[in-house]
Design a protein around this motif. Structure first.
Motif, PDB file in Angstrom:
ATOM      1  N   LEU A 169       7.683   9.005  -2.801  1.00  0.00           N
ATOM      2  CA  LEU A 169       7.477  10.155  -1.872  1.00  0.00           C
ATOM      3  C   LEU A 169       6.007   9.840  -1.481  1.00  0.00           C
ATOM      4  O   LEU A 169       5.323  10.235  -2.089  1.00  0.00           O
ATOM      5  N   GLY A 170       5.950   9.374  -0.188  1.00  0.00           N
ATOM      6  CA  GLY A 170       4.745   9.019   0.351  1.00  0.00           C
ATOM      7  C   GLY A 170       4.617   7.717   0.995  1.00  0.00           C
ATOM      8  O   GLY A 170       4.812   6.724   0.301  1.00  0.00           O
ATOM      9  N   ASP A 171       4.343   7.560   2.010  1.00  0.00           N
ATOM     10  CA  ASP A 171       4.254   6.434   2.799  1.00  0.00           C
ATOM     11  C   ASP A 171       2.635   6.187   3.240  1.00  0.00           C
ATOM     12  O   ASP A 171       2.346   5.268   4.195  1.00  0.00           O
ATOM     13  N   PHE A 191      13.716   3.606  -3.189  1.00  0.00           N
ATOM     14  CA  PHE A 191      13.993   4.564  -1.874  1.00  0.00           C
ATOM     15  C   PHE A 191      12.820   5.313  -1.568  1.00  0.00           C
ATOM     16  O   PHE A 191      12.192   5.981  -2.262  1.00  0.00           O
ATOM     17  N   LEU A 192      12.345   4.841  -0.490  1.00  0.00           N
ATOM     18  CA  LEU A 192      10.699   5.494   0.075  1.00  0.00           C
ATOM     19  C   LEU A 192      11.222   6.584   1.180  1.00  0.00           C
ATOM     20  O   LEU A 192      11.853   6.326   1.956  1.00  0.00           O
ATOM     21  N   TRP A 193      10.277   7.609   1.166  1.00  0.00           N
ATOM     22  CA  TRP A 193      10.158   8.796   1.885  1.00  0.00           C
ATOM     23  C   TRP A 193       9.323   8.914   2.289  1.00  0.00           C
ATOM     24  O   TRP A 193       8.205   8.719   1.868  1.00  0.00           O
ATOM     25  N   GLY A 194       8.936   8.884   3.827  1.00  0.00           N
ATOM     26  CA  GLY A 194       7.807   9.352   4.569  1.00  0.00           C
ATOM     27  C   GLY A 194       8.047   9.751   5.941  1.00  0.00           C
ATOM     28  O   GLY A 194       9.035   9.964   6.356  1.00  0.00           O
ATOM     29  N   GLY A 195       6.729  10.140   6.568  1.00  0.00           N
ATOM     30  CA  GLY A 195       6.927  10.801   7.860  1.00  0.00           C
ATOM     31  C   GLY A 195       6.515   9.984   9.011  1.00  0.00           C
ATOM     32  O   GLY A 195       6.559  10.354  10.195  1.00  0.00           O
ATOM     33  N   GLN A 201       8.759   1.115   8.183  1.00  0.00           N
ATOM     34  CA  GLN A 201       8.939  -0.276   8.321  1.00  0.00           C
ATOM     35  C   GLN A 201       8.327  -1.361   7.346  1.00  0.00           C
ATOM     36  O   GLN A 201       8.997  -2.243   6.805  1.00  0.00           O
ATOM     37  N   ILE A 202       7.081  -0.815   7.429  1.00  0.00           N
ATOM     38  CA  ILE A 202       6.119  -1.802   6.250  1.00  0.00           C
ATOM     39  C   ILE A 202       6.710  -1.659   5.020  1.00  0.00           C
ATOM     40  O   ILE A 202       6.620  -2.759   4.018  1.00  0.00           O
ATOM     41  N   GLY A 203       6.886  -0.284   4.484  1.00  0.00           N
ATOM     42  CA  GLY A 203       7.702  -0.373   3.092  1.00  0.00           C
ATOM     43  C   GLY A 203       8.912  -1.326   2.906  1.00  0.00           C
ATOM     44  O   GLY A 203       9.109  -1.769   1.761  1.00  0.00           O
TER      45      GLY A 203
END
Length: 343
Positions: A169-171, A191-195, A201-203
């Motif tokens: 959680l956090g990009d 699984f990546l969450w961000g805003g 996309q970098i993730g």
């Protein structure tokens, strides 16, 4: 010399101050590159840090520099050597250091002031946490040793197994570093969450299996359960430092899972925990802080290997005079990390 000093909330000033002189066991480096960090952004926005600094103070903590002065008692370093200096060192003598719990050392020597033309490195850091930069390694990458060391420390405390399903959680830079190491080194399904869609996309480039913008996918725990056969994630890593996201992280865990509350929240904040879930689901909920000498070395070695494209996290390079603009760009989520070049 020109240096940035933090005076309070979003109050940073460039001033001419005397160049430092090394005392016993110390060295002075000419700062070649100092990268900005999410912690710098939080410190700037909050006007201080509970552990590391109290305004007015020199500011910044990720650095690569060239040794230009050496104090008495230093015989294993030489003028002209290029080094990366961690922002702290443990005392190696206290209750916690004797148990190799170095990040808990109450006598940590902190060092801030990388956003300056010159920086004095305290003796404990010279002794325990200053390393030579490998030949040919880009300086902005070497400067990222400290945050990566924190990430490696956090992962070591999270007991990741290959093919674990891990929610990040956090990009920000830290969250993206977690993604890269989890996916490329630990073979986890991330699984990546961000805003921010660009950061997400970098993730994905760093190895995330799935990316989600929380502005569109708002019910994170339900989505995580849908991705994990109804159970929840094996490991959840919170990398925002927002109390409500700490609570979300706990809600995303499967029974028997581990929740790493890595992001540092503002002082005197608290969260609510469902005691029934904590007890009957046998959750492991832990905070992880900072780094240790082992992970500083491991981080520089991993950066040197170039197995993970950490250069994706460097948005741009800027002179010291543009530091405030760099922080504003980070605040507006237009930059992830900025490489400040003071000279």
């Amino acid at each position: 010399m020109l240096a940035a000093l933090l005076y309070g909330k979003e109050d940073i000033r460039l001033e001419e101050i005397p160049e430092p002189t090394p005392a016993w066991g110390e060295v002075v480096i000419k700062v070649e590159t100092a990268t900005t960090c999410g912690t710098d952004l939080k410190v700037w926005r909050r006007g201080g840090h509970a552990r590391m600094l109290t305004p007015p103070t020199l500011f910044g903590h990720e650095v690569v520099g060239t040794i230009v002065a050496i104090g008495p008692g230093v015989d294993n370093w030489h003028l002209g050597e290029l080094v990366v200096a961690n922002n702290s060192a443990p005392c190696m003598k206290c209750f916690f250091c004797q148990r190799q719990e170095y990040s808990l050392c109450p006598n940590l020597t902190w060092n801030n002031g990388t956003f300056a033309q010159y920086l004095k490195i305290p003796a404990p850091i010279v002794q325990y946490n200053m390393l030579g930069v490998p030949p040919g390694l880009p300086l902005a990458l070497a400067s990222m040793t400290e945050p990566l060391a924190c990430v490696l420390h956090g992962l070591a405390r999270s007991h990741i197994k290959p093919h674990d399903r891990v929610v990040v959680l956090g990009d920000g830079a830290i969250g993206l570093m977690f993604v890269g190491v989890l996916a490329r080194e630990l073979q986890a399904q991330v699984f990546l969450w961000g805003g921010n869609n660009h950061r997400l996309q970098i993730g994905q480039q760093l190895g995330a299996s799935r990316i989600f913008n929380y502005h569109q996918v708002t019910d994170i725990p339900t989505t995580v359960k849908e991705l994990t056969d109804g159970w929840g994630a094996d490991v959840v890593i919170e990398a925002t430092g927002v109390p409500s996201v700490w609570e979300t992280a706990i809600s995303c865990s499967r029974p028997g899972g581990t929740v790493n509350l890595f992001g540092g929240c503002p002082k005197d904040t608290s969260i609510n925990i469902n005691t029934e879930q904590l007890h009957y689901d046998e959750l492991t909920v832990k905070g992880v802080f900072h780094n240790t000498p082992k992970y500083v070395r491991d981080a520089l070695s991993l950066i040197q290997s170039r197995r993970i494209a950490f250069e994706l996290l460097i948005t741009n390079q800027a002179p010291l005079e543009d530091l405030e603009q760099a922080l504003n760009d980070m605040k507006a989520r237009l930059a992830i990390k900025v490489a400040i070049v003071p000279h």
